[in-house]
Scaffold this motif. Structure first.
Motif, PDB file in Angstrom:
ATOM      1  N   MET A  92      87.947   5.925 -76.433  1.00  0.00           N
ATOM      2  CA  MET A  92      86.887   4.948 -76.649  1.00  0.00           C
ATOM      3  C   MET A  92      87.139   3.744 -75.745  1.00  0.00           C
ATOM      4  O   MET A  92      88.247   3.265 -75.622  1.00  0.00           O
ATOM      5  N   ASP A  93      86.056   3.275 -75.125  1.00  0.00           N
ATOM      6  CA  ASP A  93      86.162   2.082 -74.298  1.00  0.00           C
ATOM      7  C   ASP A  93      86.459   0.874 -75.170  1.00  0.00           C
ATOM      8  O   ASP A  93      86.042   0.808 -76.319  1.00  0.00           O
ATOM      9  N   ARG A  94      87.179  -0.073 -74.600  1.00  0.00           N
ATOM     10  CA  ARG A  94      87.528  -1.268 -75.365  1.00  0.00           C
ATOM     11  C   ARG A  94      86.299  -2.107 -75.688  1.00  0.00           C
ATOM     12  O   ARG A  94      86.180  -2.665 -76.768  1.00  0.00           O
ATOM     13  N   TYR A  95      85.373  -2.228 -74.759  1.00  0.00           N
ATOM     14  CA  TYR A  95      84.194  -3.073 -74.967  1.00  0.00           C
ATOM     15  C   TYR A  95      82.955  -2.199 -75.085  1.00  0.00           C
ATOM     16  O   TYR A  95      82.649  -1.412 -74.202  1.00  0.00           O
ATOM     17  N   HIS A  96      82.261  -2.357 -76.189  1.00  0.00           N
ATOM     18  CA  HIS A  96      81.061  -1.578 -76.476  1.00  0.00           C
ATOM     19  C   HIS A  96      79.851  -2.507 -76.394  1.00  0.00           C
ATOM     20  O   HIS A  96      79.810  -3.538 -77.061  1.00  0.00           O
ATOM     21  N   PRO A  97      78.847  -2.166 -75.574  1.00  0.00           N
ATOM     22  CA  PRO A  97      77.692  -3.066 -75.434  1.00  0.00           C
ATOM     23  C   PRO A  97      76.846  -3.117 -76.701  1.00  0.00           C
ATOM     24  O   PRO A  97      76.683  -2.112 -77.396  1.00  0.00           O
ATOM     25  N   LEU A  98      76.335  -4.298 -76.997  1.00  0.00           N
ATOM     26  CA  LEU A  98      75.379  -4.441 -78.086  1.00  0.00           C
ATOM     27  C   LEU A  98      74.043  -3.859 -77.638  1.00  0.00           C
ATOM     28  O   LEU A  98      73.703  -3.895 -76.457  1.00  0.00           O
ATOM     29  N   LYS A  99      73.283  -3.326 -78.572  1.00  0.00           N
ATOM     30  CA  LYS A  99      71.981  -2.749 -78.235  1.00  0.00           C
ATOM     31  C   LYS A  99      70.956  -3.815 -77.864  1.00  0.00           C
ATOM     32  O   LYS A  99      69.936  -3.512 -77.268  1.00  0.00           O
ATOM     33  N   THR A 100      71.226  -5.065 -78.203  1.00  0.00           N
ATOM     34  CA  THR A 100      70.255  -6.135 -77.971  1.00  0.00           C
ATOM     35  C   THR A 100      70.383  -6.788 -76.605  1.00  0.00           C
ATOM     36  O   THR A 100      69.782  -7.820 -76.369  1.00  0.00           O
ATOM     37  N   ASN A 101      71.132  -6.205 -75.675  1.00  0.00           N
ATOM     38  CA  ASN A 101      71.198  -6.755 -74.329  1.00  0.00           C
ATOM     39  C   ASN A 101      69.806  -6.737 -73.705  1.00  0.00           C
ATOM     40  O   ASN A 101      69.071  -5.765 -73.824  1.00  0.00           O
ATOM     41  N   ALA A 102      69.465  -7.815 -73.028  1.00  0.00           N
ATOM     42  CA  ALA A 102      68.116  -7.971 -72.484  1.00  0.00           C
ATOM     43  C   ALA A 102      67.918  -7.232 -71.161  1.00  0.00           C
ATOM     44  O   ALA A 102      66.792  -7.047 -70.724  1.00  0.00           O
ATOM     45  N   THR A 103      68.988  -6.816 -70.549  1.00  0.00           N
ATOM     46  CA  THR A 103      68.886  -6.151 -69.252  1.00  0.00           C
ATOM     47  C   THR A 103      69.590  -4.804 -69.312  1.00  0.00           C
ATOM     48  O   THR A 103      70.302  -4.496 -70.270  1.00  0.00           O
ATOM     49  N   GLY A 104      69.424  -4.020 -68.286  1.00  0.00           N
ATOM     50  CA  GLY A 104      70.088  -2.724 -68.212  1.00  0.00           C
ATOM     51  C   GLY A 104      71.585  -2.842 -67.977  1.00  0.00           C
ATOM     52  O   GLY A 104      72.335  -1.894 -68.165  1.00  0.00           O
ATOM     53  N   SER A 105      72.019  -4.008 -67.585  1.00  0.00           N
ATOM     54  CA  SER A 105      73.427  -4.268 -67.328  1.00  0.00           C
ATOM     55  C   SER A 105      73.969  -5.102 -68.491  1.00  0.00           C
ATOM     56  O   SER A 105      73.679  -6.292 -68.600  1.00  0.00           O
ATOM     57  N   PRO A 106      74.728  -4.483 -69.410  1.00  0.00           N
ATOM     58  CA  PRO A 106      75.136  -5.197 -70.627  1.00  0.00           C
ATOM     59  C   PRO A 106      76.070  -6.380 -70.354  1.00  0.00           C
ATOM     60  O   PRO A 106      77.017  -6.263 -69.582  1.00  0.00           O
ATOM     61  N   VAL A 107      75.772  -7.496 -70.985  1.00  0.00           N
ATOM     62  CA  VAL A 107      76.641  -8.670 -70.915  1.00  0.00           C
ATOM     63  C   VAL A 107      77.167  -9.053 -72.293  1.00  0.00           C
ATOM     64  O   VAL A 107      78.158  -9.766 -72.390  1.00  0.00           O
ATOM     65  N   LEU A 108      76.505  -8.593 -73.356  1.00  0.00           N
ATOM     66  CA  LEU A 108      76.979  -8.852 -74.710  1.00  0.00           C
ATOM     67  C   LEU A 108      77.731  -7.613 -75.193  1.00  0.00           C
ATOM     68  O   LEU A 108      77.173  -6.521 -75.262  1.00  0.00           O
ATOM     69  N   LEU A 109      79.010  -7.793 -75.492  1.00  0.00           N
ATOM     70  CA  LEU A 109      79.883  -6.671 -75.807  1.00  0.00           C
ATOM     71  C   LEU A 109      80.674  -6.932 -77.077  1.00  0.00           C
ATOM     72  O   LEU A 109      80.969  -8.080 -77.406  1.00  0.00           O
ATOM     73  N   VAL A 110      81.041  -5.858 -77.765  1.00  0.00           N
ATOM     74  CA  VAL A 110      81.913  -5.937 -78.932  1.00  0.00           C
ATOM     75  C   VAL A 110      83.290  -5.449 -78.492  1.00  0.00           C
ATOM     76  O   VAL A 110      83.409  -4.386 -77.873  1.00  0.00           O
ATOM     77  N   ASP A 111      84.313  -6.225 -78.808  1.00  0.00           N
ATOM     78  CA  ASP A 111      85.686  -5.817 -78.523  1.00  0.00           C
ATOM     79  C   ASP A 111      86.108  -4.822 -79.599  1.00  0.00           C
ATOM     80  O   ASP A 111      86.358  -5.196 -80.738  1.00  0.00           O
ATOM     81  N   THR A 112      86.164  -3.544 -79.257  1.00  0.00           N
ATOM     82  CA  THR A 112      86.493  -2.506 -80.235  1.00  0.00           C
ATOM     83  C   THR A 112      87.946  -2.571 -80.681  1.00  0.00           C
ATOM     84  O   THR A 112      88.315  -1.927 -81.658  1.00  0.00           O
ATOM     85  N   HIS A 113      88.755  -3.356 -79.992  1.00  0.00           N
ATOM     86  CA  HIS A 113      90.154  -3.528 -80.389  1.00  0.00           C
ATOM     87  C   HIS A 113      90.358  -4.758 -81.269  1.00  0.00           C
ATOM     88  O   HIS A 113      91.493  -5.048 -81.669  1.00  0.00           O
ATOM     89  N   ALA A 114      89.296  -5.476 -81.545  1.00  0.00           N
ATOM     90  CA  ALA A 114      89.390  -6.649 -82.428  1.00  0.00           C
ATOM     91  C   ALA A 114      89.795  -6.185 -83.824  1.00  0.00           C
ATOM     92  O   ALA A 114      89.513  -5.057 -84.227  1.00  0.00           O
ATOM     93  N   HIS A 115      90.457  -7.068 -84.536  1.00  0.00           N
ATOM     94  CA  HIS A 115      90.875  -6.753 -85.906  1.00  0.00           C
ATOM     95  C   HIS A 115      89.637  -6.475 -86.752  1.00  0.00           C
ATOM     96  O   HIS A 115      88.600  -7.118 -86.596  1.00  0.00           O
ATOM     97  N   SER A 116      89.731  -5.514 -87.636  1.00  0.00           N
ATOM     98  CA  SER A 116      88.569  -5.115 -88.447  1.00  0.00           C
ATOM     99  C   SER A 116      88.005  -6.277 -89.259  1.00  0.00           C
ATOM    100  O   SER A 116      86.790  -6.376 -89.446  1.00  0.00           O
ATOM    101  N   SER A 117      88.865  -7.186 -89.726  1.00  0.00           N
ATOM    102  CA  SER A 117      88.346  -8.321 -90.502  1.00  0.00           C
ATOM    103  C   SER A 117      87.517  -9.255 -89.621  1.00  0.00           C
ATOM    104  O   SER A 117      86.542  -9.852 -90.086  1.00  0.00           O
ATOM    105  N   GLU A 118      87.865  -9.373 -88.334  1.00  0.00           N
ATOM    106  CA  GLU A 118      87.075 -10.206 -87.427  1.00  0.00           C
ATOM    107  C   GLU A 118      85.726  -9.563 -87.140  1.00  0.00           C
ATOM    108  O   GLU A 118      84.699 -10.244 -87.104  1.00  0.00           O
TER     109      GLU A 118
END
Length: 84
Positions: free
Chosen positions: A1-27
């Motif tokens: 799994m990639d560390r950064y997963h793009p949010l579906k709400t990115n306004a362009t085809g090139s994602p700039v809003l990402l979720v850090d999949t390695h972040a602690h689950s509580s965060e």
């Protein structure tokens, strides 16, 4: 799994809003809940407010304002699911 997963709400085809999949689950959970509460709060406000005087564009903006945080929260919650 990639560390950064793009949010579906990115306004362009090139994602700039990402979720850090390695972040602690509580965060991830705290950030997801904040966004979901924000979207739900806006929807609760809309339910209690008459919208007869809103234009089509204003209605779209209200819907988008509720959709964005709810979808972002869902994207974050999905990162908490075990992946097989």
């Amino acid at each position: 799994m990639d560390r950064y997963h793009p949010l579906k709400t990115n306004a362009t085809g090139s994602p700039v809003l990402l979720v850090d999949t390695h972040a602690h689950s509580s965060e991830l959970l705290d950030n997801a809940l904040l966004r979901i509460r924000t979207g739900v709060g806006l929807l609760e406000l809309l339910v209690s407010t008459p919208l007869q005087c809103t234009s089509e564009m204003q209605t779209f903006q209200l819907i988008l304002s509720a959709y964005l945080p709810l979808q972002d929260g869902l994207d974050m919650l999905e990162q908490l699911q075990p992946h097989s």
